[in-house]
Write a protein that holds these residues in place. Structure first.
Motif, short mmCIF file in Angstrom:
data_model
loop_
_atom_site.label_atom_id
_atom_site.label_comp_id
_atom_site.label_asym_id
_atom_site.label_seq_id
_atom_site.Cartn_x
_atom_site.Cartn_y
_atom_site.Cartn_z
N LEU A 183 -13.77 17.34 6.70
CA LEU A 183 -13.03 16.66 5.72
C LEU A 183 -13.27 15.30 5.36
O LEU A 183 -12.52 14.62 4.65
N THR A 184 -14.56 15.07 5.80
CA THR A 184 -15.11 13.73 5.47
C THR A 184 -15.07 13.06 3.81
O THR A 184 -14.25 12.21 3.73
N GLU A 185 -15.47 13.85 3.26
CA GLU A 185 -15.30 13.52 1.80
C GLU A 185 -14.03 13.54 1.18
O GLU A 185 -13.58 12.59 0.33
N VAL A 186 -13.09 14.43 1.71
CA VAL A 186 -11.65 14.55 0.90
C VAL A 186 -11.06 13.35 1.28
O VAL A 186 -10.48 12.49 0.50
N TYR A 187 -11.02 12.95 2.58
CA TYR A 187 -10.54 11.77 3.24
C TYR A 187 -10.97 10.27 2.53
O TYR A 187 -10.28 9.09 2.94
N ARG A 188 -12.47 10.45 2.48
CA ARG A 188 -12.81 8.97 2.10
C ARG A 188 -12.42 8.68 0.77
O ARG A 188 -12.29 7.53 0.09
N ALA A 189 -12.27 9.82 -0.20
CA ALA A 189 -11.68 9.81 -1.54
C ALA A 189 -10.03 9.39 -1.63
O ALA A 189 -9.69 8.56 -2.37
N LEU A 190 -9.28 9.54 -0.60
CA LEU A 190 -7.88 9.75 -0.18
C LEU A 190 -7.77 7.86 0.41
O LEU A 190 -6.89 7.52 0.11
N TYR A 191 -8.78 7.55 1.03
CA TYR A 191 -8.72 6.20 1.58
C TYR A 191 -10.11 5.60 1.64
O TYR A 191 -10.91 5.25 2.54
N PRO A 192 -10.28 5.12 0.36
CA PRO A 192 -11.56 4.52 -0.05
C PRO A 192 -11.86 3.01 0.43
O PRO A 192 -12.88 3.02 1.14
N ALA A 193 -10.75 2.61 1.08
CA ALA A 193 -11.01 1.11 1.87
C ALA A 193 -11.11 1.28 3.42
O ALA A 193 -11.26 0.45 4.20
N ALA A 194 -10.91 2.46 3.68
CA ALA A 194 -10.99 2.73 5.38
C ALA A 194 -12.42 2.92 6.01
O ALA A 194 -12.59 2.69 7.14
N ASP A 195 -13.29 3.14 5.07
CA ASP A 195 -14.76 3.28 5.83
C ASP A 195 -14.91 4.17 6.55
O ASP A 195 -15.47 4.07 7.64
N ILE A 196 -14.52 5.51 6.21
CA ILE A 196 -14.53 6.68 7.03
C ILE A 196 -15.86 7.24 7.33
O ILE A 196 -16.63 7.36 6.20
N GLU A 197 -16.31 7.38 8.53
CA GLU A 197 -17.64 7.52 8.63
C GLU A 197 -17.46 9.40 8.69
O GLU A 197 -18.29 10.28 8.55
N ARG A 198 -16.65 9.85 9.68
CA ARG A 198 -16.40 11.32 9.58
C ARG A 198 -14.92 11.42 9.90
O ARG A 198 -14.16 10.77 10.45
N ALA A 199 -14.43 12.66 9.39
CA ALA A 199 -13.07 13.18 9.35
C ALA A 199 -13.04 14.79 9.63
O ALA A 199 -13.52 15.54 8.79
N VAL A 200 -12.62 15.19 10.72
CA VAL A 200 -12.75 16.74 10.77
C VAL A 200 -10.99 17.10 11.39
O VAL A 200 -10.40 16.50 11.84
N ARG A 201 -10.72 18.32 11.01
CA ARG A 201 -9.64 18.95 11.44
C ARG A 201 -10.14 20.01 12.39
O ARG A 201 -11.07 20.84 12.25
N ARG A 202 -9.47 20.20 13.48
CA ARG A 202 -9.80 21.14 14.42
C ARG A 202 -8.74 22.24 14.63
O ARG A 202 -7.56 21.71 15.07
N GLU A 203 -8.93 23.41 14.45
CA GLU A 203 -7.80 24.40 14.78
C GLU A 203 -8.24 25.33 16.06
O GLU A 203 -8.95 26.12 15.91
N TYR A 204 -7.41 24.87 17.00
CA TYR A 204 -7.69 25.67 18.31
C TYR A 204 -6.82 27.05 18.40
O TYR A 204 -5.85 27.21 17.87
N THR A 205 -7.71 27.99 18.89
CA THR A 205 -7.09 29.50 18.49
C THR A 205 -7.22 30.07 20.09
O THR A 205 -7.53 29.65 21.17
N SER A 206 -6.47 30.92 20.30
CA SER A 206 -6.57 31.99 21.57
C SER A 206 -7.09 33.05 21.64
O SER A 206 -7.38 33.83 22.60
N ALA A 207 -8.21 32.98 20.70
CA ALA A 207 -9.38 34.17 20.50
C ALA A 207 -10.26 33.60 21.34
O ALA A 207 -10.74 32.55 21.51
#
Length: 210
Positions: A183-207
């Motif tokens: 989600l790096t590009e999405v949250y760079r746009a939402l937080y332009p002053a934060a200088d985000i290098e990387r933003a990821v979501r992890r969905e842990y499953t029982s599979a």
């Protein structure tokens, strides 16, 4: 994967005469926990601000097989023995990092107790059943997955994102599947002053990941 064209083709094929008997493979990913990891650009002092320090998955992955588990091209690991964050990052977390991570988790389309079921009626995709939360009704979408790739794109309601398939240790010495969304590009746009290098979501499953 050519995202829009592939999903359009899958959508058309899924709507043309698909029956239960035409589904030759099903992958199920029940989500048990959702977390986020945010890394900011290096500061002037040369350090960096990070959120949950969980390691980075590589380019292979495992996939649910039959009713719950399986593998196409081996597994890769998220370096996290419990599915939670570790203490390997900075000793004092940046409040902005925490804020962004909490926003990512809150905005996750599928929360703990929900999940994905992928019905392969074509070699590269088919219909998807998505449960957003334990209380929500299931919705129908489509997905596309190139053979041999460790990722799939899923489209439902207003959502359209790519999940990279990896694995983690759930604490029982059994490798389980984790789905990672960049989600790096999405949250760079939402937080332009934060200088985000990387933003990821992890969905842990029982599979189970093989």
């Amino acid at each position: 994967m050519t995202r829009s064209l592939l999903l359009l083709a899958v959508l058309l094929l899924a709507g043309c005469g698909e029956t239960e008997t035409s589904v030759f493979y099903t992958a199920r990913y029940p989500v048990v926990k959702v977390e986020a990891e945010v890394t900011l650009q290096e500061t002037a002092e040369g350090g960096s601000d990070t959120g949950s320090d969980e390691g980075t998955a590589t380019d292979d992955g495992s996939e649910g097989s039959g009713s719950i588990s399986g593998s196409e091209s081996g597994t890769t690991d998220v370096n996290d023995d419990t599915g939670g964050g570790s203490d390997g990052g900075s000793t004092e977390e940046n409040p902005l990092v925490r804020e962004i991570e909490e926003a990512i988790v809150a905005a996750a389309p599928v929360q703990a107790g929900g999940g994905y079921t992928l019905y392969f009626s074509q070699y590269n995709g088919g219909r998807a059943r998505i449960v957003r939360t334990p209380e929500a009704e299931a919705v129908t979408g489509v997905f596309g997955k190139d053979p041999g790739k460790s990722e799939f794109e899923i489209l439902f309601d207003e959502e359209d994102y790519v999940c990279t398939i990896s694995s983690y240790n759930d604490g029982t010495n059994v490798r389980k599947t984790v789905l990672e969304v960049d989600l790096t590009e999405v949250y760079r746009a939402l937080y332009p002053a934060a200088d985000i290098e990387r933003a990821v979501r992890r969905e842990y499953t029982s599979a189970t990941a093989n």
